[in-house]
Motif scaffolding. Structure first.
Motif, PDB file in Angstrom:
ATOM      1  N   ALA A  40       0.830  -1.199   0.000  1.00 30.93           N
ATOM      2  CA  ALA A  40       0.000   0.000   0.000  1.00 30.93           C
ATOM      3  C   ALA A  40       0.869   1.255   0.000  1.00 30.93           C
ATOM      4  O   ALA A  40       0.554   2.235  -0.676  1.00 30.93           O
ATOM      5  N   LEU A  41       1.971   1.230   0.736  1.00 29.72           N
ATOM      6  CA  LEU A  41       2.855   2.388   0.794  1.00 29.72           C
ATOM      7  C   LEU A  41       3.592   2.599  -0.543  1.00 29.72           C
ATOM      8  O   LEU A  41       3.767   3.728  -0.980  1.00 29.72           O
ATOM      9  N   VAL A  42       4.000   1.519  -1.173  1.00 30.22           N
ATOM     10  CA  VAL A  42       4.731   1.614  -2.445  1.00 30.22           C
ATOM     11  C   VAL A  42       3.813   2.110  -3.555  1.00 30.22           C
ATOM     12  O   VAL A  42       4.211   2.927  -4.388  1.00 30.22           O
ATOM     13  N   ASN A  43       2.586   1.624  -3.571  1.00 30.63           N
ATOM     14  CA  ASN A  43       1.652   1.996  -4.644  1.00 30.63           C
ATOM     15  C   ASN A  43       0.945   3.320  -4.393  1.00 30.63           C
ATOM     16  O   ASN A  43       0.230   3.794  -5.273  1.00 30.63           O
TER      17      ASN A  43
END
Length: 44
Positions: A40-43
């Motif tokens: 979720a953080l990467v995307n």
């Protein structure tokens, strides 16, 4: 056939197996949750 008597069976092996299973499931769930948070953080 022998008469069953409640509470006389040695269940230490079953308890150890259950404890190991619970640890495995708990750690697996933590790894999955951390992986989802990282995704979720990467995307963004």
């Amino acid at each position: 056939m022998a008469e069953h008597k409640h509470g006389e069976m040695d269940i230490s092996v079953q308890q150890q197996t259950f404890d190991t299973f619970i640890k495995f499931v708990t750690r697996g769930a933590i790894v999955i949750i951390v992986g989802l948070v990282l995704l979720a953080l990467v995307n963004g």
